[in-house]
Design a protein around this motif. Sequence first.
Motif, PDB file in Angstrom:
ATOM      1  N   SER A  97       7.150 -46.390  60.086  1.00 28.19           N
ATOM      2  CA  SER A  97       6.259 -45.223  59.983  1.00 28.19           C
ATOM      3  C   SER A  97       4.906 -45.642  59.410  1.00 28.19           C
ATOM      4  O   SER A  97       3.857 -45.180  59.866  1.00 28.19           O
ATOM      5  CB  SER A  97       6.890 -44.121  59.136  1.00 28.19           C
ATOM      6  OG  SER A  97       6.912 -44.467  57.769  1.00 28.19           O
ATOM      7  N   HIS A 135       1.167 -45.425  61.226  1.00 27.79           N
ATOM      8  CA  HIS A 135       0.020 -44.749  60.626  1.00 27.79           C
ATOM      9  C   HIS A 135      -1.137 -45.697  60.339  1.00 27.79           C
ATOM     10  O   HIS A 135      -2.284 -45.251  60.225  1.00 27.79           O
ATOM     11  CB  HIS A 135       0.453 -43.993  59.355  1.00 27.79           C
ATOM     12  CG  HIS A 135       1.230 -42.764  59.687  1.00 27.79           C
ATOM     13  ND1 HIS A 135       2.424 -42.452  59.082  1.00 27.79           N
ATOM     14  CD2 HIS A 135       0.996 -41.785  60.582  1.00 27.79           C
ATOM     15  CE1 HIS A 135       2.879 -41.324  59.596  1.00 27.79           C
ATOM     16  NE2 HIS A 135       2.031 -40.898  60.509  1.00 27.79           N
ATOM     17  N   SER A 166      -0.737 -38.734  63.252  1.00 33.89           N
ATOM     18  CA  SER A 166      -0.083 -37.652  62.515  1.00 33.89           C
ATOM     19  C   SER A 166      -0.210 -37.822  61.001  1.00 33.89           C
ATOM     20  O   SER A 166       0.277 -36.992  60.250  1.00 33.89           O
ATOM     21  CB  SER A 166       1.400 -37.575  62.899  1.00 33.89           C
ATOM     22  OG  SER A 166       2.053 -38.785  62.541  1.00 33.89           O
ATOM     23  N   GLU A 185      -1.135 -34.944  58.835  1.00 33.64           N
ATOM     24  CA  GLU A 185      -0.115 -33.922  58.594  1.00 33.64           C
ATOM     25  C   GLU A 185       0.716 -34.238  57.351  1.00 33.64           C
ATOM     26  O   GLU A 185       1.249 -33.339  56.708  1.00 33.64           O
ATOM     27  CB  GLU A 185       0.775 -33.766  59.816  1.00 33.64           C
ATOM     28  CG  GLU A 185      -0.032 -33.255  61.005  1.00 33.64           C
ATOM     29  CD  GLU A 185       0.817 -32.687  62.103  1.00 33.64           C
ATOM     30  OE1 GLU A 185       1.972 -32.315  61.829  1.00 33.64           O
ATOM     31  OE2 GLU A 185       0.312 -32.609  63.229  1.00 33.64           O
ATOM     32  N   TYR A 186       0.810 -35.497  57.002  1.00 36.04           N
ATOM     33  CA  TYR A 186       1.507 -35.887  55.778  1.00 36.04           C
ATOM     34  C   TYR A 186       0.661 -35.599  54.544  1.00 36.04           C
ATOM     35  O   TYR A 186       1.165 -35.547  53.439  1.00 36.04           O
ATOM     36  CB  TYR A 186       1.902 -37.364  55.823  1.00 36.04           C
ATOM     37  CG  TYR A 186       3.038 -37.612  56.787  1.00 36.04           C
ATOM     38  CD1 TYR A 186       4.349 -37.666  56.331  1.00 36.04           C
ATOM     39  CD2 TYR A 186       2.806 -37.768  58.144  1.00 36.04           C
ATOM     40  CE1 TYR A 186       5.396 -37.872  57.202  1.00 36.04           C
ATOM     41  CE2 TYR A 186       3.851 -37.979  59.026  1.00 36.04           C
ATOM     42  CZ  TYR A 186       5.138 -38.030  58.558  1.00 36.04           C
ATOM     43  OH  TYR A 186       6.171 -38.227  59.431  1.00 36.04           O
ATOM     44  N   GLU A 232       4.614 -27.366  56.266  1.00 40.62           N
ATOM     45  CA  GLU A 232       5.250 -27.892  57.469  1.00 40.62           C
ATOM     46  C   GLU A 232       4.385 -27.466  58.647  1.00 40.62           C
ATOM     47  O   GLU A 232       3.934 -26.330  58.708  1.00 40.62           O
ATOM     48  CB  GLU A 232       6.667 -27.325  57.590  1.00 40.62           C
ATOM     49  CG  GLU A 232       7.564 -28.062  58.548  1.00 40.62           C
ATOM     50  CD  GLU A 232       7.893 -29.494  58.115  1.00 40.62           C
ATOM     51  OE1 GLU A 232       7.586 -30.400  58.896  1.00 40.62           O
ATOM     52  OE2 GLU A 232       8.449 -29.699  57.036  1.00 40.62           O
ATOM     53  N   CYS A 267       4.630 -31.751  63.723  1.00 42.25           N
ATOM     54  CA  CYS A 267       5.480 -32.780  63.103  1.00 42.25           C
ATOM     55  C   CYS A 267       6.414 -32.174  62.073  1.00 42.25           C
ATOM     56  O   CYS A 267       6.022 -31.297  61.322  1.00 42.25           O
ATOM     57  CB  CYS A 267       4.619 -33.834  62.407  1.00 42.25           C
ATOM     58  SG  CYS A 267       3.680 -34.849  63.525  1.00 42.25           S
ATOM     59  N   THR A 281       7.579 -33.385  59.022  1.00 45.86           N
ATOM     60  CA  THR A 281       7.341 -34.451  58.063  1.00 45.86           C
ATOM     61  C   THR A 281       8.422 -34.530  56.991  1.00 45.86           C
ATOM     62  O   THR A 281       8.569 -35.567  56.348  1.00 45.86           O
ATOM     63  CB  THR A 281       5.975 -34.260  57.387  1.00 45.86           C
ATOM     64  OG1 THR A 281       5.952 -32.991  56.728  1.00 45.86           O
ATOM     65  CG2 THR A 281       4.848 -34.314  58.402  1.00 45.86           C
ATOM     66  N   ASN A 326       4.469 -35.850  49.399  1.00 46.58           N
ATOM     67  CA  ASN A 326       3.348 -36.116  50.306  1.00 46.58           C
ATOM     68  C   ASN A 326       2.442 -37.195  49.734  1.00 46.58           C
ATOM     69  O   ASN A 326       2.105 -38.163  50.402  1.00 46.58           O
ATOM     70  CB  ASN A 326       2.514 -34.855  50.542  1.00 46.58           C
ATOM     71  CG  ASN A 326       3.225 -33.804  51.334  1.00 46.58           C
ATOM     72  OD1 ASN A 326       4.328 -33.412  50.983  1.00 46.58           O
ATOM     73  ND2 ASN A 326       2.606 -33.334  52.387  1.00 46.58           N
TER      74      ASN A 326
END
Length: 117
Positions: free
Chosen positions: A20, A24, A51, A54-55, A61, A65, A67, A88
């Motif tokens: 992951s 990223h 993405s 989005e994290y 949420e 995604c 997450t 996060n």
Amino acid sequence: FQGRFKAKQIETDEYLLHVSRYIHLNPKEILQSQAQGPALRTKLHYYPWSSLHEYLLAGQETALCQTSELLNYFATESTKQTLNPKANSSYIQFVDDLLPTISEEKLEAITNGDVYI
């Protein structure tokens, strides 16, 4: 006309986390010509075709995604299964920690499943 794609089975949680992070960090090479240091980090966080942003959303949420599956690895036992801004920020720090040191060779090794950083 690319060659055949490569698929590698993710067999451990540790490898999942590193894959992951690799995904990223992929835009890093594109963005490095535009920014360095903190500016590069900001551009990477908000790169529109990733993405990662989005994290960054603290406790939200998104429709695109889910997450929470990945962020649960960064949450404490008491906060798992809930949206957690601390998880996060821990995940973003996990990605950012590698940003100043990663090289093309390391990215290739991660892709091949040869190295866990």
